[in-house]
Design an enzyme around this catalytic site. Structure first.
Site, PDB file in Angstrom:
ATOM      1  N   CYS A  97       0.858  -1.183   0.000  1.00 58.99           N
ATOM      2  CA  CYS A  97       0.000   0.000   0.000  1.00 58.99           C
ATOM      3  C   CYS A  97       0.894   1.233   0.000  1.00 58.99           C
ATOM      4  O   CYS A  97       1.858   1.285   0.753  1.00 58.99           O
ATOM      5  CB  CYS A  97      -0.875  -0.024   1.255  1.00 58.99           C
ATOM      6  SG  CYS A  97      -1.967   1.393   1.400  1.00 58.99           S
ATOM      7  N   HIS A 139      -9.140  -4.066  -1.399  1.00 61.21           N
ATOM      8  CA  HIS A 139      -8.144  -3.262  -0.674  1.00 61.21           C
ATOM      9  C   HIS A 139      -8.540  -1.779  -0.703  1.00 61.21           C
ATOM     10  O   HIS A 139      -8.517  -1.100   0.326  1.00 61.21           O
ATOM     11  CB  HIS A 139      -6.770  -3.476  -1.316  1.00 61.21           C
ATOM     12  CG  HIS A 139      -5.665  -2.639  -0.753  1.00 61.21           C
ATOM     13  ND1 HIS A 139      -4.586  -3.173  -0.083  1.00 61.21           N
ATOM     14  CD2 HIS A 139      -5.459  -1.288  -0.764  1.00 61.21           C
ATOM     15  CE1 HIS A 139      -3.775  -2.189   0.299  1.00 61.21           C
ATOM     16  NE2 HIS A 139      -4.279  -1.033  -0.103  1.00 61.21           N
ATOM     17  N   GLU A 140      -8.923  -1.288  -1.900  1.00 61.84           N
ATOM     18  CA  GLU A 140      -9.251   0.146  -2.021  1.00 61.84           C
ATOM     19  C   GLU A 140     -10.541   0.482  -1.278  1.00 61.84           C
ATOM     20  O   GLU A 140     -10.633   1.531  -0.633  1.00 61.84           O
ATOM     21  CB  GLU A 140      -9.348   0.550  -3.497  1.00 61.84           C
ATOM     22  CG  GLU A 140      -8.054   0.403  -4.290  1.00 61.84           C
ATOM     23  CD  GLU A 140      -6.833   1.018  -3.624  1.00 61.84           C
ATOM     24  OE1 GLU A 140      -6.985   2.001  -2.881  1.00 61.84           O
ATOM     25  OE2 GLU A 140      -5.726   0.493  -3.811  1.00 61.84           O
ATOM     26  N   HIS A 143     -10.088   1.152   2.316  1.00 61.78           N
ATOM     27  CA  HIS A 143      -9.621   2.506   2.659  1.00 61.78           C
ATOM     28  C   HIS A 143     -10.794   3.436   2.974  1.00 61.78           C
ATOM     29  O   HIS A 143     -10.681   4.335   3.812  1.00 61.78           O
ATOM     30  CB  HIS A 143      -8.816   3.104   1.496  1.00 61.78           C
ATOM     31  CG  HIS A 143      -7.371   2.681   1.452  1.00 61.78           C
ATOM     32  ND1 HIS A 143      -6.478   2.966   2.463  1.00 61.78           N
ATOM     33  CD2 HIS A 143      -6.670   2.004   0.516  1.00 61.78           C
ATOM     34  CE1 HIS A 143      -5.277   2.485   2.136  1.00 61.78           C
ATOM     35  NE2 HIS A 143      -5.369   1.892   0.971  1.00 61.78           N
TER      36      HIS A 143
END
Ligand code: ZN
Length: 165
Positions: A97, A139-140, A143
């Site tokens: 990341c 993953h995004e 966030h």
């Protein structure tokens, strides 16, 4: 249009649960900055708005130029208010990341997902993503909920690795 600075862990912005985005000119600036920042980083396959200091639910993902994602992808994805509707299977992958530059980690995620979002033109889309692209999208989206891969590893002792310089 601008390459933005990436916030680094433990910046509190990275722990923020972001509110929904409103498609329109302001969001479009965020989209373009995310694309510019991702492209400028070279090896990046995705960036989320809170990583550039904007607490809103917008991410961009593009695994088409990566070794792991080049055979199975939707090209450049701009996702406004993305939501995962279905998850299938489990897959462990080593993740990195831009906000955690010193480390990588082994994370278990769904192998394939169905995800709904608004595209850059405000049109609703639903896509089926698999493999590395599915991992990058998960993953995004994490966030946007204030989660980093560090929050997803099973063990901070055995699943986190310091990057070699
Ligand atoms: Zn990240």
């Amino acid at each position: 249009m601008a390459v933005r600075e990436i916030l680094i862990y433990p910046d509190p912005m990275l722990k923020t649960v972001c509110p929904p985005a409103e498609p329109g000119p302001d969001t479009d600036v965020v989209v373009q900055d995310l694309i510019d920042t991702m492209v400028a980083a070279g090896h990046s396959v995705g960036v989320a708005a809170p990583q550039i200091g904007v607490p809103t639910r917008v991410v961009v993902v593009d695994v088409s130029r990566s070794k792991l994602g080049k055979d199975n992808n939707h090209g450049l994805l701009t996702m406004i208010n993305p939501e995962i509707l279905q998850r299938e299977g489990n897959k462990v992958m080593r993740e990195g990341c831009m906000s955690v530059p010193e480390y990588t980690g082994n994370v278990t995620r769904a192998e394939s997902i169905v995800v709904q979002f608004l595209d850059r033109d405000g049109r609703e889309r639903v896509i089926n993503a698999g493999g590395f692209e599915a991992v990058a999208i998960q993953h995004e989206i994490d966030h946007l909920d204030g989660l980093l891969f560090l929050d997803r590893v099973t063990s901070l002792k055995t699943d986190i690795f310091r990057r070699k310089r």
